[in-house]
Every structure is written in C-alpha cells, then in structure tokens.
Scaffold this active site. Structure first.
Site, PDB file in Angstrom:
ATOM      1  N   HIS A  28      34.840  43.362  31.647  1.00 40.76           N
ATOM      2  CA  HIS A  28      35.293  43.371  30.387  1.00 40.76           C
ATOM      3  C   HIS A  28      34.388  43.832  29.013  1.00 40.76           C
ATOM      4  CE1 HIS A  28      38.709  40.469  32.061  1.00 40.76           C
ATOM      5  NE2 HIS A  28      38.036  39.730  32.913  1.00 40.76           N
ATOM      6  N   GLU A  77      35.683  44.571  26.280  1.00 40.88           N
ATOM      7  CA  GLU A  77      36.020  43.691  25.394  1.00 40.88           C
ATOM      8  C   GLU A  77      35.970  42.818  24.566  1.00 40.88           C
ATOM      9  OE1 GLU A  77      37.496  43.729  27.843  1.00 40.88           O
ATOM     10  OE2 GLU A  77      38.455  42.073  28.374  1.00 40.88           O
ATOM     11  N   CYS A  80      40.093  44.519  34.370  1.00 42.59           N
ATOM     12  CA  CYS A  80      40.031  43.943  35.252  1.00 42.59           C
ATOM     13  C   CYS A  80      41.573  43.443  35.881  1.00 42.59           C
ATOM     14  CB  CYS A  80      39.596  42.614  34.125  1.00 42.59           C
ATOM     15  SG  CYS A  80      38.405  41.333  35.529  1.00 42.59           S
TER      16      CYS A  80
HETATM   17  N1  GLN Z   1      41.494  37.787  39.224  1.00 41.06           N
HETATM   18  C1  GLN Z   1      42.028  38.073  38.483  1.00 41.06           C
HETATM   19  C2  GLN Z   1      43.214  38.418  38.747  1.00 41.06           C
HETATM   20  O1  GLN Z   1      43.519  38.179  40.048  1.00 41.06           O
HETATM   21  C3  GLN Z   1      41.532  39.470  37.858  1.00 41.06           C
HETATM   22  C4  GLN Z   1      39.952  38.467  36.381  1.00 41.06           C
HETATM   23  C5  GLN Z   1      39.647  38.920  34.856  1.00 41.06           C
HETATM   24  O2  GLN Z   1      40.754  39.636  34.280  1.00 41.06           O
HETATM   25  N2  GLN Z   1      39.191  38.628  34.793  1.00 41.06           N
HETATM   26  O3  GLN Z   1      44.149  39.241  38.141  1.00 41.06           O
END
Ligand code: GLN
Length: 190
Positions: free
Chosen positions: A169, A171, A74
């Site tokens: 994710h 995890e 992410c």
């Molecule tokens: N929106 C977040 C970002 O731009 C990422 C979201 C997340 O890691 N769950 O870093």
C-alpha cells in the site's frame, strides 16, 4: 477509483493531492466517464462479488483489454492477476496481468510489515511500502515485467503495458510516485 470496497479514501486523497480529477466508480456508466482506474486494497473476494452484483466485471475487463491505465494495490493486484492461488471458492479476477498471485502470502494481519523497496523505474529513492495481509506475485509470465522484489526475491510489484500491480500500500505511507506514474499514463491517453 473503483469504490465498491476497500481503502478508497486513502487513494482518492493521494490522487487529489496530485491534482487529479477523482471520480468514484461503482457503475458501468461511471467507468465509461473515466480515463484510468485505481483498484484499492481491501478484500478481493468482496470486490469480486460486488463487481459482479453491480454488473462491473465485464465492463472492467473490457476497459482493461482496451488499454485503460489501471493501478491495483494489494486486493487490487489480486483483481488484476490472470491466475490466483489461495482464492476462495469461485473467486474470480478481472485479469490483465500475466502473473500468478497468491493471496495472504505473508500470513495474518498481525504479520503485516513495512519495508524499503528499490523500484528502479521510480528513481534512486527507495519506496516505503506497507504490507497488510498482502499477496505475493508467485510467477511472472512473459507479458509482464517485474518492478520490485523483496530482499528474498519475492516479487511485489509488476507492470504490463499501462497496468500496475503492487502487493503493498503506497497510499498509506506518503509514497506518491506510483500514483504519479499512473496519472502520467492516464494523461497520455487523454
Ligand atoms: N487479503 C486481502 C485479499 O485477499 C488483501 C489485503 C489488502 O488489500 N490489504 O483481498
């Protein structure tokens, strides 16, 4: 485990459960003492800022250039992307993955969702993936390869050498196979 910001604890729990010796990394000398790096989910613009404040941007870039295995989920994927779309002003990434990543591509937090994904490199059993304000991999350059896409074709997992980048994710859904793949690459380099 890069521990500047984000869901560090969840990743550390998965890695510890798999038998890894997990160290929290916030400083260059801590980075120098590990054989692989997990960059967690969280807020990429904050991870970027803190990494520069802590003098970690250049050491992490150098480690990536040097072939250190990295798993980014992410916000961690955003940090690994060579090119960003919809980043905040002045936001930088570490880079390493020859991809263009769009932040917050699935909309707001309330539009978070879960999906079952086919990831052939992990075997036949699909991955249960949680998308939380996740990024999408908008284009994949020649050096990177696609590991998984949603049914509509949007790419959500890529690899390049020993770098793994995921929009979602694993995890937090009990999925451990990406971490196992990461750890197998770490032990290969030890
Ligand atoms: N929106 C977040 C970002 O731009 C990422 C979201 C997340 O890691 N769950 O870093």
């Amino acid at each position: 485990m890069l521990a500047l910001q984000g869901d560090v604890r969840e990743h550390a729990a998965v890695l510890t459960g798999l038998g890894a010796d997990v160290r929290l990394v916030r400083r260059p000398e801590e980075l120098a003492a590990v054989d692989g790096l997990v960059i967690p989910g969280g807020e990429s613009s904050v991870i970027d800022k803190l990494s520069r404040i802590f003098g970690m941007q250049e050491p992490i870039r150098a480690a990536i250039q040097d072939g250190m295995p990295v798993l980014g989920t992410c916000a961690g994927l955003i940090m690994l992307a060579d090119r960003l779309v919809d980043a905040i002003d002045g936001q930088e990434s570490f880079g390493g993955l020859d991809v263009t990543v769009r932040r917050n591509a699935f909309g707001r937090q309330v539009e978070s969702f879960e999906a079952r994904l086919d990831v052939p490199v992990l075997g036949a059993e699909p991955v249960h993936a949680a998308f939380i304000r996740g990024p999408v991999i908008e284009s994949v350059g020649e050096a990177a390869s696609v590991l998984a896409a949603l049914d509509d074709g949007r790419v959500v997992a890529v690899e390049q050498g020993d770098l793994l980048g995921l929009s979602f994710h694993p995890e937090i859904t009990g999925e451990t196979r990406f971490h196992e793949l990461f750890l197998s690459r770490v032990s290969r380099r030890q």
